[in-house]
Motif scaffolding. Structure first.
Motif, PDB file in Angstrom:
ATOM      1  N   VAL A 430       0.753  -1.120  -0.033  1.00  0.00           N
ATOM      2  CA  VAL A 430       0.061  -0.096   0.026  1.00  0.00           C
ATOM      3  C   VAL A 430       0.865   1.281  -0.090  1.00  0.00           C
ATOM      4  CG1 VAL A 430      -1.871  -1.351   1.398  1.00  0.00           C
ATOM      5  CG2 VAL A 430      -0.394   0.105   2.706  1.00  0.00           C
ATOM      6  N   LYS A 431       2.271   0.955  -0.278  1.00  0.00           N
ATOM      7  CA  LYS A 431       3.124   2.360  -0.177  1.00  0.00           C
ATOM      8  C   LYS A 431       2.604   3.323  -1.201  1.00  0.00           C
ATOM      9  CE  LYS A 431       5.709   0.456   2.815  1.00  0.00           C
ATOM     10  NZ  LYS A 431       5.567   1.002   4.426  1.00  0.00           N
ATOM     11  N   ALA A 432       2.139   2.955  -2.196  1.00  0.00           N
ATOM     12  CA  ALA A 432       1.661   4.181  -3.368  1.00  0.00           C
ATOM     13  C   ALA A 432       0.555   5.059  -2.828  1.00  0.00           C
ATOM     14  CB  ALA A 432       1.491   3.479  -4.572  1.00  0.00           C
ATOM     15  N   LYS A 433      -0.200   4.565  -1.897  1.00  0.00           N
ATOM     16  CA  LYS A 433      -1.453   5.281  -1.313  1.00  0.00           C
ATOM     17  C   LYS A 433      -1.261   6.296  -0.637  1.00  0.00           C
ATOM     18  CE  LYS A 433      -4.276   1.008  -2.008  1.00  0.00           C
ATOM     19  NZ  LYS A 433      -5.161  -0.084  -1.277  1.00  0.00           N
ATOM     20  N   LYS A 434      -2.242   7.217  -0.435  1.00  0.00           N
ATOM     21  CA  LYS A 434      -2.273   8.439   0.458  1.00  0.00           C
ATOM     22  C   LYS A 434      -3.407   8.278   1.203  1.00  0.00           C
ATOM     23  CE  LYS A 434      -0.276  11.668  -2.896  1.00  0.00           C
ATOM     24  NZ  LYS A 434      -0.427  12.786  -3.646  1.00  0.00           N
ATOM     25  N   PHE A 435      -3.418   9.048   2.545  1.00  0.00           N
ATOM     26  CA  PHE A 435      -4.525   9.062   3.490  1.00  0.00           C
ATOM     27  C   PHE A 435      -4.638  10.583   3.880  1.00  0.00           C
ATOM     28  CE2 PHE A 435      -0.898   7.874   5.966  1.00  0.00           C
ATOM     29  CZ  PHE A 435      -0.958   8.712   7.142  1.00  0.00           C
ATOM     30  N   ASP A 436      -5.893  10.958   4.490  1.00  0.00           N
ATOM     31  CA  ASP A 436      -5.903  12.271   4.953  1.00  0.00           C
ATOM     32  C   ASP A 436      -6.971  12.319   6.180  1.00  0.00           C
ATOM     33  OD1 ASP A 436      -8.500  11.671   3.860  1.00  0.00           O
ATOM     34  OD2 ASP A 436      -8.187  13.596   2.482  1.00  0.00           O
ATOM     35  N   GLU A 437      -7.040  10.945   6.430  1.00  0.00           N
ATOM     36  CA  GLU A 437      -8.168  10.714   7.654  1.00  0.00           C
ATOM     37  C   GLU A 437      -7.597   9.276   8.501  1.00  0.00           C
ATOM     38  OE1 GLU A 437     -12.943   9.828   9.117  1.00  0.00           O
ATOM     39  OE2 GLU A 437     -12.235  10.347   6.930  1.00  0.00           O
ATOM     40  N   ILE A 438      -7.621   9.241   9.676  1.00  0.00           N
ATOM     41  CA  ILE A 438      -7.309   8.067  10.395  1.00  0.00           C
ATOM     42  C   ILE A 438      -8.398   7.989  11.148  1.00  0.00           C
ATOM     43  CG2 ILE A 438      -5.871   7.189  12.209  1.00  0.00           C
ATOM     44  CD1 ILE A 438      -3.926   9.306  11.461  1.00  0.00           C
ATOM     45  N   ALA A 439      -9.000   6.622  11.076  1.00  0.00           N
ATOM     46  CA  ALA A 439     -10.125   6.202  11.859  1.00  0.00           C
ATOM     47  C   ALA A 439      -9.491   4.922  12.989  1.00  0.00           C
ATOM     48  CB  ALA A 439     -11.137   5.605  11.126  1.00  0.00           C
ATOM     49  N   VAL A 440      -9.837   5.166  14.182  1.00  0.00           N
ATOM     50  CA  VAL A 440      -9.783   3.919  15.132  1.00  0.00           C
ATOM     51  C   VAL A 440     -11.119   3.500  15.728  1.00  0.00           C
ATOM     52  CG1 VAL A 440      -8.692   3.496  17.453  1.00  0.00           C
ATOM     53  CG2 VAL A 440      -7.918   5.334  16.056  1.00  0.00           C
ATOM     54  N   VAL A 441     -11.121   2.157  15.133  1.00  0.00           N
ATOM     55  CA  VAL A 441     -12.605   1.412  15.500  1.00  0.00           C
ATOM     56  C   VAL A 441     -12.363   0.571  16.842  1.00  0.00           C
ATOM     57  CG1 VAL A 441     -14.155  -0.301  14.674  1.00  0.00           C
ATOM     58  CG2 VAL A 441     -12.752   1.141  13.080  1.00  0.00           C
ATOM     59  N   ILE A 442     -13.119   1.001  17.780  1.00  0.00           N
ATOM     60  CA  ILE A 442     -13.063   0.346  19.017  1.00  0.00           C
ATOM     61  C   ILE A 442     -14.042  -0.740  19.098  1.00  0.00           C
ATOM     62  CG2 ILE A 442     -13.248   0.687  21.623  1.00  0.00           C
ATOM     63  CD1 ILE A 442     -11.198   2.379  20.033  1.00  0.00           C
TER      64      ILE A 442
END
Length: 464
Positions: A430-442
């Motif tokens: 997945v190194k070529a991907k980007k992200f602008d949100e982090i979700a933590v699912v409890i």
């Protein structure tokens, strides 16, 4: 000789019926009255009742139970007249207090209130009183009226003497443990079983006049009506719970509402909320400078520093199977460790923490991501944490880890919050991907899935 087997329930003086027959009306009313309460007595909408509405709902719920109970007693007397020599009227009065608590029980169950544990013992106690008076004997077991001069009384064994009291005590103690473990309904059932023996052995008057019984039922019905009304107070339109009363009543919504988010739908006071969005206090923001891609770092011979992102996002609480809170979700500010959020029905409660980054970050900047979490929950049950990176509707899960502090077999009630750090490797694919949100699912264990976990995300660390 005993002249009657069940004083005041309609038998003739020359007839003695076995105790097993009394279970017909008792179980019949519990089953059919309970079914009617489950089918008809739903919770009112949040913030929808006036004080008149609170008492009106309580009266309606109790009357529904009374009507179902009366119809059941009439049907039982008609259908089992060969086995049951009793008229419907005395049975309606004699058994009413055993089923009058069912509306209150159902309300507290839906509110996920710890006070639900107190209702099953009341039902069991009144049921046992009915059975004792049906049997019509004050001393158990029966003593023979005459015996031979040389008759020897057989002493009961030690096991038979202590078994019932010991089991009763164990049931009460197990119920207390389950209350601590946030399983109040199961605790109430155990405590109801534990209440049977002491109530059965408690000295009581077998012959009670009809007038005295009616007065007792009237007082008991008033108590039921009052407690049912108290259970509905959280649904008032504007409720201010002063002092300790607020802690005694069940919570149906978070308090301390913040102004609604931009674009959120404003709902009238008499509407339900599909979920809760809890914002933590704002923290000073710094411009994020992500580490360079790993291949650039290697070429330059430099060691990039980890990037720390303090959490200042929002916690989502919503019911499964919804994928997220709906637009009518209530927006509040607070601390997730102190928040007391429960599902108002039998559906599990989902909890997620969301951190928006503002600008996208390439996944090839780091080998792993660490999540620092403070666990302030003292309930037994494993808590698993899944980390998901998102951008423009696409998502990439980095796996699921368990909070070690949540798998302890014994957790002291006064345990201080525990800080933990979970590490999630970022796969090469997945190194070529980007992200602008982090979700933590409890993900809480099944036995505690109807309440939000008391934990807070502290920060994220991108490790080069």
């Amino acid at each position: 000789m005993t002249s009657t087997a069940h004083h005041g329930y309609g038998a003739g003086d020359d007839l003695q019926q076995p105790l097993s027959v009394a279970f017909l009306p008792l179980l019949g009313s519990l089953i059919f009255t309970g079914a009617a309460v489950l089918a008809i007595c739903g919770l009112p909408r949040a913030n929808s009742l006036t004080w008149a509405g609170v008492f009106g709902y309580a009266i309606c719920y109790v009357l529904i139970a009374l009507l179902a109970h009366s119809i059941t007693m009439w049907a039982v007397c008609r259908g089992f007249r060969a086995q049951l020599d009793a008229s419907a009227g005395p049975l309606i009065i004699g058994l009413w207090m055993a089923v009058a608590w069912l509306p209150l029980l159902w309300i507290l169950v839906q509110e996920h209130s710890a006070w639900v544990a107190a209702v099953p013992p009341l039902i069991a106690g009144h049921g046992v009183v009915f059975l004792r008076r049906w049997l019509g004997t004050a001393e158990l077991p029966d003593e023979p009226e005459t015996r031979s001069l040389f008759a020897m009384r057989e002493e009961p064994s030690l096991l038979s003497v202590v078994a019932a009291p010991a089991l009763s005590a164990l049931a009460f103690q197990a119920g207390i443990v389950l209350i601590i473990l946030d399983q109040p309904f199961t605790a109430g059932l155990l405590m109801a079983a534990g209440a049977v023996y002491p109530v059965w052995r408690f000295p009581m008057r077998m012959k009670v006049s009809t007038g005295a019984r009616r007065r007792s039922v009237a007082i008991g019905s008033f108590d039921v009506l009052l407690l049912t009304s108290i259970a509905l107070i959280p649904f008032l339109r504007s409720v201010v719970l002063m002092g300790g009363l607020g802690g005694l009543l069940p919570h149906v919504a978070a308090s301390g509402a913040a102004p609604a988010m931009k674009g959120a739908v404003e709902k009238p006071a008499a509407s339900d909320y599909s979920g809760i969005i809890l914002f933590v206090p704002a923290k000073p923001k710094e411009k994020l400078v992500p580490p360079p891609p790993m291949q650039h770092t290697a070429l330059l011979g430099a060691h990039a520093k980890p990037l720390v992102i303090p959490f200042d996002g929002a916690y989502w609480y919503f019911k499964v199977p919804d994928p997220r809170p709906k637009p009518d979700a209530r927006v509040v500010k607070g601390d997730p460790i102190k928040a007391n959020v429960h599902s108002t029905d039998f559906r599990p409660l989902a909890m997620e923490a969301h951190q928006m980054l503002g600008s996208p970050i390439r996944m090839d900047c780091c080998t792993s991501m660490r999540v620092s979490i403070r666990n302030g929950d003292n309930r037994i049950g494993a808590i698993h944490v899944e980390l998901i990176l998102k951008e423009k509707g696409r998502s990439q899960s980095l796996g699921t880890e368990v909070l070690r502090s949540s798998v302890a077999t014994q957790i002291p009630l006064d345990r201080a919050p525990v800080d933990e750090t979970l590490s999630f490797p970022i796969p090469a694919s997945v190194k070529a991907k980007k992200f602008d949100e982090i979700a933590v699912v409890i993900k809480a264990a099944r036995e505690r899935s109807r309440a939000g976990a008391k934990l807070a995300v502290q920060e994220f660390t991108l490790v080069p």
